[in-house]
Write a protein that holds these residues in place. Sequence first.
Motif, mmCIF file in Angstrom:
data_model
loop_
_atom_site.group_PDB
_atom_site.id
_atom_site.type_symbol
_atom_site.label_atom_id
_atom_site.label_comp_id
_atom_site.label_asym_id
_atom_site.label_seq_id
_atom_site.Cartn_x
_atom_site.Cartn_y
_atom_site.Cartn_z
ATOM 1 N N LEU A 182 0.972 -1.509 -0.035
ATOM 2 C CA LEU A 182 0.007 0.008 -0.063
ATOM 3 C C LEU A 182 0.884 1.334 -0.101
ATOM 4 O O LEU A 182 0.435 2.389 -0.308
ATOM 5 C CB LEU A 182 -0.879 0.075 1.117
ATOM 6 N N ALA A 183 1.966 0.946 0.133
ATOM 7 C CA ALA A 183 3.018 2.462 0.329
ATOM 8 C C ALA A 183 2.843 3.143 -0.920
ATOM 9 O O ALA A 183 2.680 2.661 -2.282
ATOM 10 C CB ALA A 183 4.524 1.869 0.265
ATOM 11 N N GLY A 184 2.672 4.487 -0.639
ATOM 12 C CA GLY A 184 2.440 5.397 -1.662
ATOM 13 C C GLY A 184 1.231 5.682 -2.400
ATOM 14 O O GLY A 184 1.036 6.348 -3.446
ATOM 15 N N THR A 185 0.026 4.874 -1.840
ATOM 16 C CA THR A 185 -1.169 4.899 -2.400
ATOM 17 C C THR A 185 -1.990 5.674 -1.280
ATOM 18 O O THR A 185 -1.636 6.145 -0.185
ATOM 19 C CB THR A 185 -1.767 3.639 -2.501
ATOM 20 N N ALA A 186 -3.082 6.129 -1.757
ATOM 21 C CA ALA A 186 -3.966 7.042 -1.073
ATOM 22 C C ALA A 186 -4.496 6.274 0.519
ATOM 23 O O ALA A 186 -5.150 6.757 1.451
ATOM 24 C CB ALA A 186 -5.305 7.421 -1.597
ATOM 25 N N GLU A 187 -4.325 4.802 0.286
ATOM 26 C CA GLU A 187 -4.843 4.109 1.425
ATOM 27 C C GLU A 187 -3.614 4.017 2.649
ATOM 28 O O GLU A 187 -3.882 3.310 3.581
ATOM 29 C CB GLU A 187 -4.896 2.534 1.058
ATOM 30 N N LEU A 188 -2.365 4.750 2.347
ATOM 31 C CA LEU A 188 -1.607 4.691 3.473
ATOM 32 C C LEU A 188 -1.142 6.236 3.630
ATOM 33 O O LEU A 188 0.151 6.618 3.283
ATOM 34 C CB LEU A 188 -0.464 3.866 3.004
ATOM 35 N N PRO A 189 -2.001 6.887 4.031
ATOM 36 C CA PRO A 189 -1.599 8.433 4.000
ATOM 37 C C PRO A 189 -0.361 8.905 5.019
ATOM 38 O O PRO A 189 0.479 9.862 4.860
ATOM 39 C CB PRO A 189 -2.811 9.077 4.402
#
Length: 978
Positions: free
Chosen positions: A537-544
């Motif tokens: 999930l790194a770098g996605t909106a799911e890991l702010p």
Amino acid sequence: MLLPESVPEFLREPVSSVLLRLQSTADEALLQSFREQPGLEEQLARALIGSDYLAQLLMRQPTLLQTLVVQGETAQRPGDAVYEAFIQAARDAVSDAELDVLLRRFRQRIMAGVIWRDLNRLLPMTETTAELSRLADTTIQVGADWHYRQLVASYGTPIGKYSGTPQSFVVLGMGKLGAHELNLSSDIDLIFTFPETGETRDGPKSIDNQAFFIRLGQRVIKSLDARTADDFVFRVDMRLRPHGQSGALVLNYDAMEDYYQTQGRDWERYAMIKARVVAVSGGQEPQQDAERLMALLFPFTYRQYIDFSVIEALRSMKSLIARQVQRKGMNLDVKLGEGGIREIEFVVQAFQLIRGGREPRLRERQVGKMLAILADENYLPAAATSALQAAYTFLRNTEHALQAWQDQQTQALPEDELAQARLAWVMGFNAWPDFLHALNQHRARVTVEFRAVIAAPADDSADERDESEAFVGLWDGSVQEEEARELIEKFAPGDSDALLQWLQQTRDSRAVSNMQASSRTRLDAFVPRLLAMLARLAGTAELPSGVAETFHRVIPLMEAIARRSAYFVLLIENPTALHQLVKLCSASPWIADQLSHHPALLDELLTPESLYAPPDKNALRDDLRRETLRLSWDDLEGHMETLRYFRSAHALRVAATEVTGALPLMKVSDYLTYIAEVILEHVLQLSWQQMVLRHGAPGQAGGGAETLPNMVIIGYGKLGGIELGHGSDLDLVFLHNASPTLSTDGEKPVDNLTFYTRLGQRIIHVLNTSTVSGKLYEVDMRLRPSGNSGMLVASLVGFEKYQLTEAWTWEHQALVRARVVAGDEKLAGAFEQVRHQVLSKARDLTALQQDVKDMREKMRGQLGSSETGSALHLFNIKQDAGGIVDIEFMVQFAVLAWAHEFPALTRYTDNIRILETLADVGKLTHEQAQALIGFYKIYRSIGHQRALQQESGVLSAEQPLFASERQHVRALWAALLE
């Protein structure tokens, strides 16, 4: 008695001679019964073909057939009178030998009827197992009672060392007996126990209680298990007792509790699901002794948290059984083989052990009933449970047909052709291949459903295992530091130092260092999966919040569940739940904190479709009703824990929808308010029921007693304004309308005013008491008439008088946001009339302006930022000038100033709709109202967001300070109040 033509030729010969013999010994009354009921001949033939045991029994006891037919036991289970006559005869027995004969003859009578009815399918399979279980219960009780009396005559009555009361012999039925599911030739698994150590008294010779009860246990086993000329009653298996065959035959309650809490193993938990007290002999309070035993065993059997570790253990047990089946050539065993009875039991037990601690309905012992419950509660699809139910019935009927033949405990399909043909015909098939085809269809479906629940998760694919295995060395420290940094930098640039620090801190923490070996194994399996999910999930909106910070937020949860490592299994078994955990903890430290304090909430992460779709108020009511359905009203602790989980679980859902943007601010507040209202409705009812149980119901004018609380709970502030936030207190006022001169109608009556005062105290206790799950809500009662010095529960008349003659302006301001949130509808309507009357009073506008400004300045001085909001680098969005409270005070001033002229202003309690009404009546322009509504929503949204980030409501130079909005609000403030 002739063989019906429907009987195949190859099955006729073995029973022809038996029928001739029975006919030769039958009297005219019996023969007449067969002539008048032609179906009896076919039933008898089927029973004899299916059971050589029954054929031999009827030939040895020719009168038994007449008893069955004349008493109607070929069609129906014997009535209570049959059992009562046997119990009385056994009570009058003068010797062990006479008792043993009575026990065995009674068993033979019951078994003959059961076999007849079962093989002819005259009653459902569940009736067969219930009758066999009743037989076992009765014979155990009779044997225990008789031998208890004999031992008392020899040694005196066993007396408890601490209580000084006679001690009972308590028999725990396990397995199929405990579940009322005994089969036709079942062993009975028993555990013997007694409440308290001590010695016998008032007998020729005193012995300690354990010696007494061991002797009693030995005699009961002998009466049931020993083979005599009349065969046996039940084979008794005592291997499920603590320490198995090497353990004492009988233990007291303290020793039982110590064993299960310190040494009990997984398989013993599974066995205990079906445990039931089947007999109690002696003692002073047998029912209480039975209930006390089940209560002390409950914490061992059912965990208060969601326990996914059982799936792992069930898999291990099933693998062990599978190896045993293969080794012993038992693949055609309808119980232990693939797709057999045991797999259906495992499916049911998995749900019971995982969730039974929290969901009482799942504690049902019977497999058939549990399957229906699993369908009702949507744990399994209806089609799956229907298929399992059909398979279970077919397999149990097959098991009975196998055991009826020789009264032997077997589940193995026959290998010789004649036996196969006989079994197929008894089961309703013309040929063995037809039966085998049907059997294999059922077994194949069972295997599919079993694997769906118990087998290793499909999500744990080879790719995912490889993905997590890449992080094993990162977690266990076996990867060199430079290599570890390179690995982290690939998916989380700039996070390597922080993540390595948090990994090291976690490994070295006391919680991890003190973990048991099995728990550490689960942690070691979990952390690489967590790291793999973070990398994905790194770098996605799911890991702010980034990889390192999100891992940091999960650490308290890992430490919190270190000693309850079943939660690790939940997350390992369910990648979807792990995904939601990472996503939500990254989005909100408040959510991460809630999960670490209440790990049971991890269960909510299993179903994202409900996690991100909070129910409406009616659905919330239904949910809470379902959760508390099995709790009695006097179970205060049970209700309090259920309510706390209910609130936490639904608050988590609301927070999840908020941080992901699935719900707008207004809906968030609505849902949080609905949760509080539904809880308050239940707490009022709970407290009422408990008070009525203690004191009776309050008397009412005109005679009789009140059947429902003549009381309302008034919500003020954010609750009244439908604006609750995460962690909001509840500002409450209690009002009643009871007759002050009357009293309650119970055995311990109190006057009505005392009753309602105590009712209010009970409500606050339920809401405000800290339990293992924390407080339900913080409650503030200072807004009641006369504040802390006033009555806790005021009458409506007294409230009205106070508001009209004594209340301060700020109390009228508070009344603007007051509304009934629970209680009597008629009294609620009366309160609304009083509220309207008070708010609609004509007031001196200048004096009102001054009172409102004075109160505002006082609040700002006490609660605003140190710079009072004038500096550019600080802004308390709630208390500083131009903030939330300024808008609220303007709304309250407007209602108090103009409600006498515009009654519609008292209709609503929330600021937004009041502002809209002010525009509608012309006291604000639509532009002014919409501007204030917009500012108010923005401020509250920022407040909610900061609360979920565990940040204060004071904004600093790093955030937008809303200078233009504040200026606009202050300009409107000046126009209205200065």
